[in-house]
Scaffold this motif. Structure first.
Motif, PDB file in Angstrom:
ATOM      1  N   SER A 231      12.200  -8.810  -7.950  1.00 41.21           N
ATOM      2  CA  SER A 231      12.696  -7.813  -6.989  1.00 41.21           C
ATOM      3  C   SER A 231      11.535  -7.085  -6.326  1.00 41.21           C
ATOM      4  O   SER A 231      10.613  -6.617  -7.010  1.00 41.21           O
ATOM      5  N   ALA A 232      11.586  -6.983  -5.013  1.00 42.65           N
ATOM      6  CA  ALA A 232      10.484  -6.386  -4.257  1.00 42.65           C
ATOM      7  C   ALA A 232      10.211  -4.938  -4.680  1.00 42.65           C
ATOM      8  O   ALA A 232       9.052  -4.509  -4.738  1.00 42.65           O
ATOM      9  N   HIS A 233      11.270  -4.171  -4.986  1.00 34.09           N
ATOM     10  CA  HIS A 233      11.074  -2.758  -5.318  1.00 34.09           C
ATOM     11  C   HIS A 233      10.421  -2.570  -6.692  1.00 34.09           C
ATOM     12  O   HIS A 233      10.008  -1.455  -7.035  1.00 34.09           O
ATOM     13  N   LEU A 234      10.306  -3.650  -7.467  1.00 37.88           N
ATOM     14  CA  LEU A 234       9.660  -3.568  -8.779  1.00 37.88           C
ATOM     15  C   LEU A 234       8.215  -4.066  -8.739  1.00 37.88           C
ATOM     16  O   LEU A 234       7.500  -3.983  -9.735  1.00 37.88           O
ATOM     17  N   CYS A 235       7.795  -4.566  -7.596  1.00 39.44           N
ATOM     18  CA  CYS A 235       6.450  -5.149  -7.483  1.00 39.44           C
ATOM     19  C   CYS A 235       5.373  -4.075  -7.540  1.00 39.44           C
ATOM     20  O   CYS A 235       5.594  -2.921  -7.149  1.00 39.44           O
ATOM     21  N   PRO A 236       4.188  -4.435  -8.029  1.00 39.47           N
ATOM     22  CA  PRO A 236       3.098  -3.460  -8.096  1.00 39.47           C
ATOM     23  C   PRO A 236       2.667  -2.991  -6.715  1.00 39.47           C
ATOM     24  O   PRO A 236       2.727  -3.746  -5.740  1.00 39.47           O
ATOM     25  N   SER A 237       2.243  -1.742  -6.651  1.00 39.98           N
ATOM     26  CA  SER A 237       1.784  -1.134  -5.408  1.00 39.98           C
ATOM     27  C   SER A 237       0.517  -1.825  -4.902  1.00 39.98           C
ATOM     28  O   SER A 237      -0.469  -1.942  -5.634  1.00 39.98           O
ATOM     29  N   ILE A 238       0.530  -2.260  -3.646  1.00 43.10           N
ATOM     30  CA  ILE A 238      -0.649  -2.890  -3.063  1.00 43.10           C
ATOM     31  C   ILE A 238      -1.800  -1.886  -2.974  1.00 43.10           C
ATOM     32  O   ILE A 238      -2.967  -2.222  -3.199  1.00 43.10           O
ATOM     33  N   GLU A 239      -1.467  -0.629  -2.666  1.00 38.04           N
ATOM     34  CA  GLU A 239      -2.514   0.392  -2.566  1.00 38.04           C
ATOM     35  C   GLU A 239      -3.184   0.631  -3.923  1.00 38.04           C
ATOM     36  O   GLU A 239      -4.393   0.816  -4.000  1.00 38.04           O
ATOM     37  N   ALA A 240      -2.382   0.619  -4.996  1.00 38.52           N
ATOM     38  CA  ALA A 240      -2.947   0.789  -6.336  1.00 38.52           C
ATOM     39  C   ALA A 240      -3.838  -0.401  -6.682  1.00 38.52           C
ATOM     40  O   ALA A 240      -4.943  -0.236  -7.228  1.00 38.52           O
ATOM     41  N   LEU A 241      -3.375  -1.609  -6.368  1.00 40.78           N
ATOM     42  CA  LEU A 241      -4.184  -2.808  -6.622  1.00 40.78           C
ATOM     43  C   LEU A 241      -5.484  -2.760  -5.824  1.00 40.78           C
ATOM     44  O   LEU A 241      -6.552  -3.146  -6.312  1.00 40.78           O
ATOM     45  N   ARG A 242      -5.387  -2.268  -4.598  1.00 41.82           N
ATOM     46  CA  ARG A 242      -6.576  -2.181  -3.741  1.00 41.82           C
ATOM     47  C   ARG A 242      -7.604  -1.203  -4.333  1.00 41.82           C
ATOM     48  O   ARG A 242      -8.809  -1.447  -4.279  1.00 41.82           O
TER      49      ARG A 242
END
Length: 254
Positions: A231-242
């Motif tokens: 589910s897209a709403h459960l995916c990790p934050s791209i900003e946090a990964l960045r």
């Protein structure tokens, strides 16, 4: 550890002058640049200065009350000083300690002092803080197990007892126990993640393994796709990964 007291560039320059007149030729700091524990230096008029000591002199804070490494370097850069890298930890060591080595050394050195009963209030505060963190960690882990269907986001391992809730960006209170700021990771991968030796390319969503890691068990993960929740709403934050990506890659891009 305390937040570094805010002082201006003038106070830092005074500290630099004090280091030259009082400390540079002292037993403790004579030839400090050759000590492999020092990874960075301030450079002013062609001369090198130890960042943590300069901050200590400028603020009056003992060096064991604040973190060195990137927190200290960023503090100095923000005041207009150039910080250079003297050496890179881990080039000749298997695995190294990643971009957080100076902070790790600071934390480890906290336990090297003689026991002092007067310091137990600080110890109690740290213990209470860890209790608050652990209370939220159990729920955080359950959410991540559900989100990632019980498998490590990097290795695909499905052995639940060794899967841990990893914060993408460091724990800074209950708000960071959000599923978008978490990955379900195998215990050993979690450690490498926290050390900045494994990261996720935020653009490609692929695994990056530091070149200091030579063990084929981990090298084979390099370039593999991140196992994402359905589910897209459960995916990790791209900003946090960045943000984690920038920290992990810092020493290899400087």
């Amino acid at each position: 550890m305390m937040k570094i007291i805010d002082v201006g560039a003038d106070a830092v320059l005074e500290a630099i002058n004090e280091f030259d007149t009082v400390w540079r030729d002292s037993t403790e700091y004579s030839g400090w640049e050759q000590n492999r524990n020092y990874l960075h230096a301030i450079i002013v008029n062609g001369r090198l200065y130890p960042p943590k000591m300069i901050i200590s002199l400028a603020t009056g804070m003992p060096t064991n009350t604040f973190y060195g490494g990137e927190p200290a370097n960023s503090y100095l850069r923000a005041r207009g000083f150039k910080v250079i890298q003297l050496r890179q930890k881990g080039k000749n060591d298997t695995g190294g300690d990643g971009p957080h080595v100076e902070q790790i050394n600071d934390i480890e050195s906290e336990g090297s002092n003689v026991f002092d009963p007067s310091g137990q209030e600080d110890a109690r505060e740290r213990s209470l803080r860890s209790v608050v963190e652990r209370r939220g960690q159990s729920k955080f882990r359950k959410k991540l197990i559900q989100s990632f269907h019980g498998r490590c986001a990097i290795t695909g391992c499905e052995v639940l007892p060794i899967l841990e809730a990893a914060h993408i960006t460091p724990y800074l209170g209950p708000a960071t126990n959000d599923v978008s700021n978490g990955l379900l990771l195998r215990a050993d991968i979690h450690t490498l993640w926290d050390l900045g030796l494994i990261a996720i390319n935020p653009e490609k969503l692929t695994v990056w393994v530091s070149l200091t890691i030579t063990d084929p068990t981990y090298r084979q993960l390099d370039g593999e796709s991140l196992h994402m929740p359905p589910s897209a709403h459960l995916c990790p934050s791209i900003e946090a990964l960045r943000a984690q990506w920038a920290i992990a890659r810092r020493d290899e891009t400087e």
